[in-house]
Design a protein around this motif. Sequence first.
Motif, PDB file in Angstrom:
ATOM      1  N   GLY A  14       0.808  -1.302   0.075  1.00  0.00           N
ATOM      2  CA  GLY A  14      -0.027   0.011   0.129  1.00  0.00           C
ATOM      3  C   GLY A  14       0.716   1.118  -0.005  1.00  0.00           C
ATOM      4  O   GLY A  14       0.492   2.398   0.284  1.00  0.00           O
ATOM      5  N   LYS A  72      -9.286  11.896   3.939  1.00  0.00           N
ATOM      6  CA  LYS A  72     -10.279  11.867   3.029  1.00  0.00           C
ATOM      7  C   LYS A  72     -10.523  13.119   2.331  1.00  0.00           C
ATOM      8  O   LYS A  72     -10.694  14.224   2.932  1.00  0.00           O
ATOM      9  CB  LYS A  72     -11.557  11.196   3.634  1.00  0.00           C
ATOM     10  CG  LYS A  72     -11.515  10.142   3.914  1.00  0.00           C
ATOM     11  CD  LYS A  72     -12.834   9.596   4.512  1.00  0.00           C
ATOM     12  CE  LYS A  72     -12.754   8.102   5.352  1.00  0.00           C
ATOM     13  NZ  LYS A  72     -14.244   8.049   6.103  1.00  0.00           N
ATOM     14  N   ASN A  92     -13.982  11.731  -3.776  1.00  0.00           N
ATOM     15  CA  ASN A  92     -13.590  10.378  -3.738  1.00  0.00           C
ATOM     16  C   ASN A  92     -11.995  10.338  -4.132  1.00  0.00           C
ATOM     17  O   ASN A  92     -11.472   9.478  -4.772  1.00  0.00           O
ATOM     18  CB  ASN A  92     -14.196   9.078  -4.860  1.00  0.00           C
ATOM     19  CG  ASN A  92     -15.471   9.132  -4.186  1.00  0.00           C
ATOM     20  OD1 ASN A  92     -16.305   9.466  -4.371  1.00  0.00           O
ATOM     21  ND2 ASN A  92     -15.418   8.309  -2.969  1.00  0.00           N
ATOM     22  N   GLN A 111      -5.169   1.225   4.841  1.00  0.00           N
ATOM     23  CA  GLN A 111      -6.217   0.737   4.129  1.00  0.00           C
ATOM     24  C   GLN A 111      -7.475   1.294   3.943  1.00  0.00           C
ATOM     25  O   GLN A 111      -8.086   1.392   2.962  1.00  0.00           O
ATOM     26  CB  GLN A 111      -6.242  -0.711   4.747  1.00  0.00           C
ATOM     27  CG  GLN A 111      -7.429  -1.556   4.078  1.00  0.00           C
ATOM     28  CD  GLN A 111      -7.029  -2.223   2.857  1.00  0.00           C
ATOM     29  OE1 GLN A 111      -5.702  -2.354   2.450  1.00  0.00           O
ATOM     30  NE2 GLN A 111      -7.868  -2.289   1.895  1.00  0.00           N
ATOM     31  N   ASN A 112      -7.987   1.966   4.940  1.00  0.00           N
ATOM     32  CA  ASN A 112      -9.195   2.662   5.098  1.00  0.00           C
ATOM     33  C   ASN A 112      -9.321   3.855   3.959  1.00  0.00           C
ATOM     34  O   ASN A 112     -10.201   4.006   3.383  1.00  0.00           O
ATOM     35  CB  ASN A 112      -9.583   3.243   6.375  1.00  0.00           C
ATOM     36  CG  ASN A 112      -8.716   4.158   6.979  1.00  0.00           C
ATOM     37  OD1 ASN A 112      -7.442   4.281   6.764  1.00  0.00           O
ATOM     38  ND2 ASN A 112      -9.269   5.242   7.674  1.00  0.00           N
ATOM     39  N   ARG A 134      -7.343   3.904   1.374  1.00  0.00           N
ATOM     40  CA  ARG A 134      -7.194   3.269   0.033  1.00  0.00           C
ATOM     41  C   ARG A 134      -8.618   2.790  -0.441  1.00  0.00           C
ATOM     42  O   ARG A 134      -9.122   3.115  -1.424  1.00  0.00           O
ATOM     43  CB  ARG A 134      -6.293   2.301   0.019  1.00  0.00           C
ATOM     44  CG  ARG A 134      -4.781   2.544  -0.068  1.00  0.00           C
ATOM     45  CD  ARG A 134      -3.721   1.343  -0.258  1.00  0.00           C
ATOM     46  NE  ARG A 134      -4.059   0.153   0.435  1.00  0.00           N
ATOM     47  CZ  ARG A 134      -3.445  -0.164   1.300  1.00  0.00           C
ATOM     48  NH1 ARG A 134      -2.757   0.243   2.033  1.00  0.00           N
ATOM     49  NH2 ARG A 134      -3.736  -1.847   1.804  1.00  0.00           N
ATOM     50  N   GLU A 135      -9.386   2.419   0.452  1.00  0.00           N
ATOM     51  CA  GLU A 135     -10.857   1.721   0.299  1.00  0.00           C
ATOM     52  C   GLU A 135     -11.781   3.115   0.011  1.00  0.00           C
ATOM     53  O   GLU A 135     -12.387   2.798  -1.158  1.00  0.00           O
ATOM     54  CB  GLU A 135     -11.360   1.287   1.464  1.00  0.00           C
ATOM     55  CG  GLU A 135     -10.699  -0.401   1.580  1.00  0.00           C
ATOM     56  CD  GLU A 135     -10.956  -0.876   2.930  1.00  0.00           C
ATOM     57  OE1 GLU A 135     -11.946  -0.499   3.643  1.00  0.00           O
ATOM     58  OE2 GLU A 135     -10.381  -2.337   3.170  1.00  0.00           O
ATOM     59  N   TYR A 136     -11.432   4.058   0.774  1.00  0.00           N
ATOM     60  CA  TYR A 136     -12.452   5.235   0.444  1.00  0.00           C
ATOM     61  C   TYR A 136     -12.012   5.960  -0.925  1.00  0.00           C
ATOM     62  O   TYR A 136     -13.116   6.250  -1.637  1.00  0.00           O
ATOM     63  CB  TYR A 136     -12.052   6.374   1.469  1.00  0.00           C
ATOM     64  CG  TYR A 136     -12.601   7.585   1.055  1.00  0.00           C
ATOM     65  CD1 TYR A 136     -14.185   7.868   1.064  1.00  0.00           C
ATOM     66  CD2 TYR A 136     -11.766   8.591   0.649  1.00  0.00           C
ATOM     67  CE1 TYR A 136     -14.684   9.171   0.828  1.00  0.00           C
ATOM     68  CE2 TYR A 136     -12.434   9.812   0.199  1.00  0.00           C
ATOM     69  CZ  TYR A 136     -13.852  10.183   0.226  1.00  0.00           C
ATOM     70  OH  TYR A 136     -14.465  11.266  -0.026  1.00  0.00           O
ATOM     71  N   GLY A 154     -10.756   4.283  -3.457  1.00  0.00           N
ATOM     72  CA  GLY A 154     -10.929   3.114  -4.593  1.00  0.00           C
ATOM     73  C   GLY A 154      -9.555   2.928  -5.103  1.00  0.00           C
ATOM     74  O   GLY A 154      -9.410   2.655  -6.358  1.00  0.00           O
ATOM     75  N   GLN A 211      -6.263   1.026  -6.014  1.00  0.00           N
ATOM     76  CA  GLN A 211      -5.775  -0.355  -5.983  1.00  0.00           C
ATOM     77  C   GLN A 211      -4.435  -0.472  -6.502  1.00  0.00           C
ATOM     78  O   GLN A 211      -3.482  -0.761  -5.779  1.00  0.00           O
ATOM     79  CB  GLN A 211      -7.056  -1.112  -7.132  1.00  0.00           C
ATOM     80  CG  GLN A 211      -8.281  -1.274  -6.323  1.00  0.00           C
ATOM     81  CD  GLN A 211      -9.078  -1.970  -7.011  1.00  0.00           C
ATOM     82  OE1 GLN A 211      -8.537  -2.464  -8.141  1.00  0.00           O
ATOM     83  NE2 GLN A 211     -10.381  -2.083  -6.595  1.00  0.00           N
ATOM     84  N   SER A 253      -7.480   7.372  -7.679  1.00  0.00           N
ATOM     85  CA  SER A 253      -7.267   6.088  -8.334  1.00  0.00           C
ATOM     86  C   SER A 253      -7.173   6.441  -9.714  1.00  0.00           C
ATOM     87  O   SER A 253      -7.857   7.499  -9.930  1.00  0.00           O
ATOM     88  CB  SER A 253      -8.663   5.123  -7.931  1.00  0.00           C
ATOM     89  OG  SER A 253      -9.538   5.780  -8.478  1.00  0.00           O
ATOM     90  N   ASN A 304     -10.900   6.864 -11.010  1.00  0.00           N
ATOM     91  CA  ASN A 304     -11.656   8.075 -10.365  1.00  0.00           C
ATOM     92  C   ASN A 304     -11.077   9.161 -11.154  1.00  0.00           C
ATOM     93  O   ASN A 304     -11.656  10.185 -11.680  1.00  0.00           O
ATOM     94  CB  ASN A 304     -11.423   8.200  -9.035  1.00  0.00           C
ATOM     95  CG  ASN A 304     -12.496   7.158  -8.329  1.00  0.00           C
ATOM     96  OD1 ASN A 304     -13.303   6.583  -8.965  1.00  0.00           O
ATOM     97  ND2 ASN A 304     -12.160   7.129  -7.025  1.00  0.00           N
TER      98      ASN A 304
END
Length: 143
Positions: free
Chosen positions: A14, A34, A38, A91-92, A94-96, A98, A100, A116, A119
């Motif tokens: 990550g 954040k 996004n 991780q949180n 990266r998930e928010y 998107g 990868q 991302s 996006n």
Amino acid sequence: MLIGEYKHVVDSKGRIILPSKFREELGERFILTKGLDNCLFGYSLKEWTVLEEKLKKLPLTSKEARTFLRFFFAGACECEVDKQGRILIPQNLREYAGIQKEVFIIGVMTRIEIWSEDNWLKEMTNENLSVDRIAQKMEELGI
């Protein structure tokens, strides 16, 4: 000032390499949180302090202000640049966003944004980015 657009790959842990120009401006430690649309926002500690002072003035009686503060601060973390110029994106976050495999890191004056690939490409083809609409908005803003 933070400017430019860079494409990088996220490693299996990550981590991403932060462009050297951004490392110079952000410093060895900075805040990642954040962002809107996004993506993730990154602020130098100095800029984060300026932003905090502005946000402290928001009325606690406003539901929208409380919601925004929770969103913005609950996701925030301090990042440290390692000897190879990399940062770990939690991780949180990266998930928010998107995130990868591939990301775009862009400079937006006082902050960086980490997007991302999907996006960012969607954002860049957004109908709001037509040259005519941008010109109209610039005129409305007096630019």
